[in-house]
Design a protein around this motif. Structure first.
Motif, short mmCIF file in Angstrom:
data_model
loop_
_atom_site.label_atom_id
_atom_site.label_comp_id
_atom_site.label_asym_id
_atom_site.label_seq_id
_atom_site.Cartn_x
_atom_site.Cartn_y
_atom_site.Cartn_z
N SER A 19 -41.25 -39.84 -6.97
CA SER A 19 -40.19 -39.03 -7.68
C SER A 19 -41.14 -37.91 -8.53
N GLY A 20 -40.41 -36.93 -9.00
CA GLY A 20 -41.18 -35.91 -9.78
C GLY A 20 -40.33 -34.84 -9.88
N PHE A 21 -40.74 -33.87 -11.03
CA PHE A 21 -39.71 -32.77 -11.23
C PHE A 21 -39.80 -31.96 -9.95
N SER A 22 -38.74 -31.30 -9.94
CA SER A 22 -38.26 -30.51 -8.63
C SER A 22 -39.52 -29.20 -8.81
N GLY A 23 -40.04 -29.00 -7.72
CA GLY A 23 -41.57 -28.19 -7.92
C GLY A 23 -42.72 -28.69 -8.21
N PRO A 51 -29.79 -26.54 4.30
CA PRO A 51 -31.06 -26.47 4.45
C PRO A 51 -31.82 -24.80 3.93
N ARG A 52 -32.87 -25.13 3.41
CA ARG A 52 -33.62 -24.10 3.04
C ARG A 52 -34.37 -23.38 4.26
N PRO A 53 -34.62 -22.09 4.08
CA PRO A 53 -35.13 -21.16 5.20
C PRO A 53 -36.43 -22.14 5.51
N LEU A 79 -29.68 -47.14 2.03
CA LEU A 79 -30.52 -48.01 1.04
C LEU A 79 -29.89 -47.64 -0.42
N GLU A 80 -29.84 -46.75 -0.56
CA GLU A 80 -29.39 -46.13 -1.94
C GLU A 80 -28.84 -44.61 -1.68
N TYR A 81 -28.22 -44.22 -2.73
CA TYR A 81 -28.00 -42.79 -2.81
C TYR A 81 -27.69 -42.23 -4.27
N ALA A 82 -27.83 -41.05 -4.19
CA ALA A 82 -27.48 -40.38 -5.53
C ALA A 82 -26.86 -38.88 -5.50
N ARG A 83 -26.43 -38.55 -6.67
CA ARG A 83 -25.99 -37.06 -6.61
C ARG A 83 -27.02 -36.22 -7.50
N TYR A 84 -27.41 -35.39 -7.05
CA TYR A 84 -28.43 -34.58 -7.59
C TYR A 84 -28.01 -32.99 -7.92
N VAL A 85 -27.77 -32.33 -8.84
CA VAL A 85 -27.78 -30.95 -9.07
C VAL A 85 -26.54 -30.59 -7.76
N TYR A 89 -27.61 -37.24 -1.93
CA TYR A 89 -28.78 -37.41 -1.07
C TYR A 89 -28.77 -39.11 -0.89
N GLY A 90 -29.27 -39.47 0.05
CA GLY A 90 -29.29 -40.73 0.55
C GLY A 90 -30.27 -41.51 1.55
N THR A 91 -30.79 -42.61 1.29
CA THR A 91 -31.90 -43.16 2.17
C THR A 91 -31.35 -43.97 3.36
N LEU A 108 -40.81 -43.10 0.17
CA LEU A 108 -39.32 -42.51 -0.18
C LEU A 108 -39.55 -41.45 -1.30
N GLU A 109 -39.22 -40.22 -0.84
CA GLU A 109 -39.29 -39.14 -1.85
C GLU A 109 -37.67 -38.87 -2.47
N ILE A 110 -37.64 -39.79 -3.46
CA ILE A 110 -36.24 -39.72 -4.05
C ILE A 110 -36.27 -39.44 -5.57
N GLU A 111 -34.96 -39.05 -6.10
CA GLU A 111 -34.99 -38.94 -7.65
C GLU A 111 -34.83 -40.15 -8.25
N MET A 112 -34.63 -39.99 -9.71
CA MET A 112 -35.00 -41.29 -10.49
C MET A 112 -33.87 -42.32 -10.29
P1 5GP Z 1 -34.52 -31.13 -2.75
O1 5GP Z 1 -33.09 -30.40 -2.84
O2 5GP Z 1 -35.45 -30.48 -3.63
O3 5GP Z 1 -35.15 -31.40 -1.52
O4 5GP Z 1 -34.53 -32.52 -3.32
C1 5GP Z 1 -33.71 -32.69 -4.96
C2 5GP Z 1 -34.03 -34.17 -5.19
O5 5GP Z 1 -33.36 -35.01 -4.34
C3 5GP Z 1 -35.52 -34.44 -5.22
O6 5GP Z 1 -35.72 -34.82 -6.70
C4 5GP Z 1 -35.66 -35.61 -4.17
O7 5GP Z 1 -36.87 -36.27 -4.59
C5 5GP Z 1 -34.46 -36.16 -4.25
N1 5GP Z 1 -34.03 -36.72 -2.90
C6 5GP Z 1 -34.27 -36.49 -1.56
N2 5GP Z 1 -33.84 -37.48 -0.80
C7 5GP Z 1 -32.93 -38.34 -1.67
C8 5GP Z 1 -32.54 -39.71 -1.32
O8 5GP Z 1 -32.52 -40.23 -0.29
N3 5GP Z 1 -32.14 -40.42 -2.49
C9 5GP Z 1 -32.35 -40.04 -3.79
N4 5GP Z 1 -31.76 -40.88 -4.68
N5 5GP Z 1 -32.80 -39.02 -4.16
C10 5GP Z 1 -33.19 -38.07 -2.86
#
Ligand code: 5GP
Ligand code: ADP
Length: 221
Positions: A19-23, A51-53, A79-85, A89-91, A108-112
């Motif tokens: 995990s880590g801050f965006s950017g 999708p981003r460009p 496996l898990e999911y979350a709302r982010y901004v 997002y889910g695995t 897994l590159e995922i948020e907190m």
């Molecule tokens: P971005 O929009 O910048 O690609 O991702 C936003 C945030 O969502 C990042 O912190 C990224 O690590 C997180 N993220 C991406 N995929 C998943 C996921 O499957 N589950 C969760 N919980 N976070 C995710």
């Protein structure tokens, strides 16, 4: 360089949460890790964000509608999911399980919130938090990437302030200053986890068996 730091005895694949801050450079680091070492598999998440460009469906993410995401949730496919901004997002579970079974270290590159759910389900997973060297650098990287509007950048920086309060839940914090150095460091950090005693149970049992056999033979002389 790929085999130099590889422990001699990898008993099974490991689940690694980044995990880590965006950017902060997570995506860039993951690319470096995948290009340099052959024992990692990167999980591809499902997301409802656009999708981003340059992003390709099935490569960076599986881009799905809210309805499709909800269906995946209800069918127990995540496996898990979350709302982010404002987005979900889910695995996907099946890929992670299949790659672990093959002995790969699955990233897994995922948020907190998702990271905490993974730690609760898989206590042996390792949680690594990536930060930039400073907030000034974070802001410069986010703006330099040029993929978000100023409004979204502001939201992501606000989110970073909240995330900073939860970093104690992680096992390691890694500062992404020099890119090549950080990729190598990340690889060492992950591979070292294979040397934890609880990751070497079969080897330990084997050494104990050998010692018992040696002792029994000595006593029978
Ligand atoms: P971005 O929009 O910048 O690609 O991702 C936003 C945030 O969502 C990042 O912190 C990224 O690590 C997180 N993220 C991406 N995929 C998943 C996921 O499957 N589950 C969760 N919980 N976070 C995710
Ligand atoms: P994240 O996935 O954490 O949101 P990115 O990997 O997209 O972050 O990186 C954000 C920006 O910072 C990108 O433009 C990337 O090229 C740049 N970047 C990543 N790591 C470094 C680094 N170590 N030094 C300088 N710039 C970096």
């Amino acid at each position: 360089m790929s085999d130099l730091h590889r422990p001699f005895n990898r008993e099974k694949g490991m689940l690694v949460v980044i995990s880590g801050f965006s950017g902060s450079g997570k995506g860039t680091l993951m690319k470096g890790l995948m290009e340099n070492y052959d024992y990692y598999s990167l999980s591809i998440s499902a997301t409802t964000r656009q999708p981003r460009p340059g992003e390709v469906d099935g490569r960076e993410y599986f881009f799905v509608s809210k309805k499709e995401f909800l269906k995946m949730m209800q069918n127990g496919e995540l496996l898990e999911y979350a709302r982010y901004v404002d987005n979900y997002y889910g695995t996907p579970k099946s890929y992670v399980e299949a790659e672990l079974a093959k002995g790969k270290d699955v990233i897994l590159e995922i948020e907190m919130q998702g990271a905490l759910k993974i730690k609760a389900k898989y206590p042996d997973s390792v949680l690594i938090f990536i930060t930039p060297p400073s907030v000034e650098e974070l802001s410069a990287r986010l703006r330099g990437r040029g993929t978000e509007t100023e409004d979204v950048i502001q939201k992501r920086l606000e989110k970073a302030a909240m995330e900073a309060e939860g970093i104690e839940a992680y096992d390691y914090i890694l500062v992404n200053d020099n890119l090549d150095k950080t990729v190598k460091h990340l690889n060492y950090l992950i591979q070292d986890q294979h040397m934890r005693v609880r990751s070497q149970i079969s080897f330990l049992e084997d050494i104990r068996r050998q010692l018992r056999a040696y002792y029994a033979e000595m006593n029978s002389l």
